[in-house]
Write an enzyme that holds these catalytic residues in place. Structure first.
Site, PDB file in Angstrom:
ATOM      1  N   CYS A 275       9.218  34.046  49.045  1.00 39.80           N
ATOM      2  CA  CYS A 275      10.485  33.947  48.199  1.00 39.80           C
ATOM      3  C   CYS A 275      10.790  32.865  47.811  1.00 39.80           C
ATOM      4  O   CYS A 275      11.066  32.597  46.636  1.00 39.80           O
ATOM      5  CB  CYS A 275      11.723  35.024  48.941  1.00 39.80           C
ATOM      6  SG  CYS A 275      11.680  34.285  50.624  1.00 39.80           S
ATOM      7  N   ARG A 304       2.644  32.816  60.140  1.00 43.75           N
ATOM      8  CA  ARG A 304       3.618  32.839  60.920  1.00 43.75           C
ATOM      9  C   ARG A 304       3.193  32.686  62.555  1.00 43.75           C
ATOM     10  O   ARG A 304       2.525  33.426  62.766  1.00 43.75           O
ATOM     11  CB  ARG A 304       4.498  33.883  60.625  1.00 43.75           C
ATOM     12  CG  ARG A 304       5.022  34.212  59.525  1.00 43.75           C
ATOM     13  CD  ARG A 304       5.988  35.625  59.307  1.00 43.75           C
ATOM     14  NE  ARG A 304       6.390  35.661  57.978  1.00 43.75           N
ATOM     15  CZ  ARG A 304       7.011  36.669  57.586  1.00 43.75           C
ATOM     16  NH1 ARG A 304       7.404  37.854  58.199  1.00 43.75           N
ATOM     17  NH2 ARG A 304       7.543  36.797  56.333  1.00 43.75           N
ATOM     18  N   GLN A 322       1.165  40.237  52.413  1.00 43.74           N
ATOM     19  CA  GLN A 322       2.149  41.409  52.148  1.00 43.74           C
ATOM     20  C   GLN A 322       2.115  41.915  50.532  1.00 43.74           C
ATOM     21  O   GLN A 322       1.677  41.100  49.810  1.00 43.74           O
ATOM     22  CB  GLN A 322       3.570  40.627  52.482  1.00 43.74           C
ATOM     23  CG  GLN A 322       3.892  40.611  53.689  1.00 43.74           C
ATOM     24  CD  GLN A 322       5.530  40.071  53.908  1.00 43.74           C
ATOM     25  OE1 GLN A 322       6.028  39.358  52.975  1.00 43.74           O
ATOM     26  NE2 GLN A 322       6.093  40.710  54.927  1.00 43.74           N
ATOM     27  N   ASP A 324       4.067  42.026  48.613  1.00 44.17           N
ATOM     28  CA  ASP A 324       5.502  41.376  48.343  1.00 44.17           C
ATOM     29  C   ASP A 324       5.930  41.374  46.993  1.00 44.17           C
ATOM     30  O   ASP A 324       5.172  41.271  46.010  1.00 44.17           O
ATOM     31  CB  ASP A 324       5.320  39.665  49.090  1.00 44.17           C
ATOM     32  CG  ASP A 324       6.867  39.489  49.297  1.00 44.17           C
ATOM     33  OD1 ASP A 324       7.579  39.854  49.467  1.00 44.17           O
ATOM     34  OD2 ASP A 324       6.717  38.046  49.485  1.00 44.17           O
ATOM     35  N   HIS A 326       9.596  40.362  44.407  1.00 48.52           N
ATOM     36  CA  HIS A 326      11.057  39.877  44.174  1.00 48.52           C
ATOM     37  C   HIS A 326      11.568  40.292  42.945  1.00 48.52           C
ATOM     38  O   HIS A 326      10.764  40.028  41.898  1.00 48.52           O
ATOM     39  CB  HIS A 326      11.133  38.512  44.415  1.00 48.52           C
ATOM     40  CG  HIS A 326      10.896  38.043  46.087  1.00 48.52           C
ATOM     41  ND1 HIS A 326       9.613  37.547  46.505  1.00 48.52           N
ATOM     42  CD2 HIS A 326      11.967  37.917  47.134  1.00 48.52           C
ATOM     43  CE1 HIS A 326       9.809  37.387  47.641  1.00 48.52           C
ATOM     44  NE2 HIS A 326      10.919  37.584  48.221  1.00 48.52           N
ATOM     45  N   LYS A 406      19.623  44.982  54.438  1.00 50.59           N
ATOM     46  CA  LYS A 406      18.436  45.549  53.953  1.00 50.59           C
ATOM     47  C   LYS A 406      18.198  46.987  54.082  1.00 50.59           C
ATOM     48  O   LYS A 406      18.836  47.626  55.045  1.00 50.59           O
ATOM     49  CB  LYS A 406      17.133  45.026  54.520  1.00 50.59           C
ATOM     50  CG  LYS A 406      17.167  44.962  56.050  1.00 50.59           C
ATOM     51  CD  LYS A 406      15.852  44.241  56.688  1.00 50.59           C
ATOM     52  CE  LYS A 406      15.960  44.429  57.972  1.00 50.59           C
ATOM     53  NZ  LYS A 406      14.630  43.743  58.772  1.00 50.59           N
ATOM     54  N   HIS A 452      14.454  41.438  47.689  1.00 47.59           N
ATOM     55  CA  HIS A 452      12.888  41.298  48.318  1.00 47.59           C
ATOM     56  C   HIS A 452      12.372  42.724  48.562  1.00 47.59           C
ATOM     57  O   HIS A 452      12.910  43.570  49.451  1.00 47.59           O
ATOM     58  CB  HIS A 452      13.252  40.451  49.621  1.00 47.59           C
ATOM     59  CG  HIS A 452      14.054  39.272  49.577  1.00 47.59           C
ATOM     60  ND1 HIS A 452      13.354  38.067  49.613  1.00 47.59           N
ATOM     61  CD2 HIS A 452      15.279  38.976  49.131  1.00 47.59           C
ATOM     62  CE1 HIS A 452      14.252  37.154  49.700  1.00 47.59           C
ATOM     63  NE2 HIS A 452      15.311  37.372  49.014  1.00 47.59           N
TER      64      HIS A 452
END
Length: 584
Positions: A275, A304, A322, A324, A326, A406, A452
């Site tokens: 992000c 992580r 991911q 992922d 945005h 979320k 997100h």
């Protein structure tokens, strides 16, 4: 006889197990930690000189059954804090003393006694051991750090299943055996998909060619979906100056889960999420309301730090990717965008064969960024969007991200187990922190809102969940090998088999020829064991009639198809690369 709910039965059964352990091992200096109820039963953490084995579990079960027959009365006792500390200290139960000292001063301290055994507990409990269900089974022993802290002593944790009747217990144990067969770590090794080298790269999978194909095909699947829903893919750096993470707020809220390095006397971090990079990309250019919604998708590798005791196969790793994205939007676009996202999520999950899809709204956590007024606005926006979408949802208080509420989507696999995959997080904080603006219809600067969004979530975790869901038998479009051709006699049929394989591979399919000098029975067993969707047999009749003998995975019989029928069948099955709802 009074009736009690299942949680009360399970909680009382945890005390029953502790009493049985105390009876069996009087000289083992047994100390008891905590023994909570879990979704299928209970567990108890114990510290003792004796190392428990599976044989011990049988003895403990037998003793539990005996205590039930003794019909011991269960009594609640209240103590003052000082009395409780002295009482358990005198018994040598130092773990209980530690728990007592952490109980709030305003809370009553209660214990429950049955026969010679007494334990610290809030309750409630059944009235007598005879009222406990005999439908329980001690399952296994695992290690568990005291109070979940790896700096504390490792205790022995005994897990148990517990139900109100034997039918439910039998079903659970049957499902448990099936789950063991489907364990993605077991299947990953058997099917040569991936493996781990825990001493060299803990929590980091090595994907073999077949596994790498499935992994990459999942990415390609998402890319095909992205084209339908208006996403643009970006590529961002993996190592970034720590100042970026201070700006985003992750340094303060997420530092202990990040990897850092010093470069040119400055601190850098390996990115744990995409992000902040996407915020920089939006900020780098000047956008207007005509450019929104702007959807950045990123398959960048993330790292992580997960504690050693937390990593588990593909479902909890330290390096991952991911699907992922945005989405930068104006405030008044939130409802329409979330409705589109929900359509996207449900279409994809149903395509993978998942049922029982649950939608949850997670609200502000205790540790959060931003003021309550902003959080009120964000939570209300998600509630309105979900209510407009028509999907039933459940509220999970305090489970939001630190920067915003979320929507989490859970799916049930073939065994009815639920896994959280997709997430939509509404963020007012990062646009503020990075001072993002776009030009609105009035020509003035306006702050965008960021969504997100991940659909599959971590590809590693999805791979593991989906592998267990299909028990290793991937659908045709996703299988690393879609068919294997077996010539009956290599001297006579091999050339024809090779030509058929070339034709199929030229059509974009993944087919190979098994020309090993082995019996047909052996080859058939090996192909079934590898869970290849189709086995194609070529003999004299097939060569003479331009046909094949086709056998599907898990099927006992074969059927005859002409080559043209085979091509049509495989083309139709391979078209599932894109869900039917999204095909033009």
């Amino acid at each position: 006889m009074a009736k009690f709910d299942l949680d009360t039965i399970r909680h009382s059964s945890a005390h029953l197990m502790a009493q049985a352990i105390n009876r069996l091992y009087p000289d083992a200096h047994v100390q008891f930690g905590v023994g909570p109820v879990i979704d299928y039963g209970f567990y108890y953490d114990v510290d003792m000189d004796h190392k428990l084995t599976d044989e011990d579990l049988v003895k403990i079960e037998e003793t539990m059954q005996q205590i039930i027959k003794e019909d011991l009365k269960i009594e609640r006792k209240v103590m003052s804090r000082d009395e409780a500390v002295k009482f358990f200290a005198d018994m040598g139960q130092t773990l209980k003393v530690e728990l007592i000292k952490d109980i709030p001063a305003t809370e009553e301290i209660s214990c429950y006694q049955q026969g010679e055994f007494i334990d610290l507990c809030r309750g409630p409990h059944v009235e007598s051991t005879k009222q406990l269900s005999t439908s329980f089974k001690l399952l296994n022993i695992a290690g568990a750090y005291w109070r979940g802290n790896e700096k504390n002593k490792m205790l022995q944790r005994i897990y148990a299943a517990s139900f109100l009747d034997k039918k439910d217990l039998k079903k659970y144990l049957s499902d448990l055996e099936e789950a063991k067969k489907r364990d993605h770590r077991k299947l990953g090794k058997e099917l040569e998909l991936f493996h781990f080298e825990p001493m060299i790269a803990p929590g980091s999978p090595f994907f073999m060619p077949k596994g790498a194909f499935v992994y990459n095909e999942l990415i390609e699947f998402m890319r095909r979906i992205y084209r339908k829903f208006g996403y643009s893919e970006v590529i961002t750096p993996q190592v970034l100056d720590s100042e970026l993470w201070h700006t985003s707020g992750h340094y303060a809220h997420y530092k202990e889960n990040m990897y850092f390095s010093s470069i040119d006397e400055r601190e850098y971090a390996v990115k744990p999420m995409n992000c902040p990079c996407h915020m920089l990309m939006f900020k780098h250019y000047k956008y207007s309301y005509r450019d929104l919604p702007l959807r950045y998708a990123d398959f960048g590798r993330l790292h992580r730090y997960e504690k050693a005791g937390a990593v588990a196969g593909l479902t909890r790793v330290r390096t991952f990717c991911q699907d992922d994205a945005h989405i930068f939007i104006a405030l008044d676009e939130i409802q329409g965008e979330i409705q589109s996202l929900m359509e996207m999520f449900f279409t994809c999950y149903e395509h993978f064969g998942f049922q029982g899809i649950k939608v949850n709204l997670s609200t502000r956590p205790e540790e959060k960024a931003g003021d309550d007024a902003t959080w009120d606005k964000a939570e209300n926006a998600l509630k309105q969007a979900l209510e407009s979408s028509g999907y039933e949802y459940f509220v999970k208080e305090g489970d939001g991200a630190f920067y915003g509420p979320k929507i989490d989507v859970e799916i049930a696999d073939a065994l009815g187990r639920y896994f959280q995959l997709g997430t939509i997080q509404l963020d007012f904080q990062l646009p503020e922190r990075f001072d993002l603006t776009f030009t609105n219809k009035e020509g003035a600067d306006e702050r965008p809102v960021v969504l997100h969004r991940a659909l599959l979530g971590s590809l590693e975790r999805f791979f593991g969940v989906y592998l267990e869901h299909v028990a290793g038998a991937f659908p045709f479009w996703l299988a690393p090998e879609q068919a294997i051709i077996v010539p009956v006699n290599n001297d006579i049929h091999l050339a024809y088999a090779n030509e058929l394989a070339r034709t199929l591979n030229n059509k974009g399919l993944r087919v190979k020829v098994d020309d090993r000098n082995e019996s047909m029975g052996y080859k058939t067993r090996q192909i079934q064991k590898a869970k290849v969707p189709y086995m194609i047999v070529i003999g004299d009749r097939e060569m003479e009639t331009n046909s094949v003998s086709l056998r599907g995975y898990g099927e006992k019989g074969s059927k005859t198809l002409t080559n043209d029928e085979l091509f049509s069948l495989f083309a139709e099955l391979d078209a599932d690369k894109v869900p039917k709802k999204l095909r033009n």
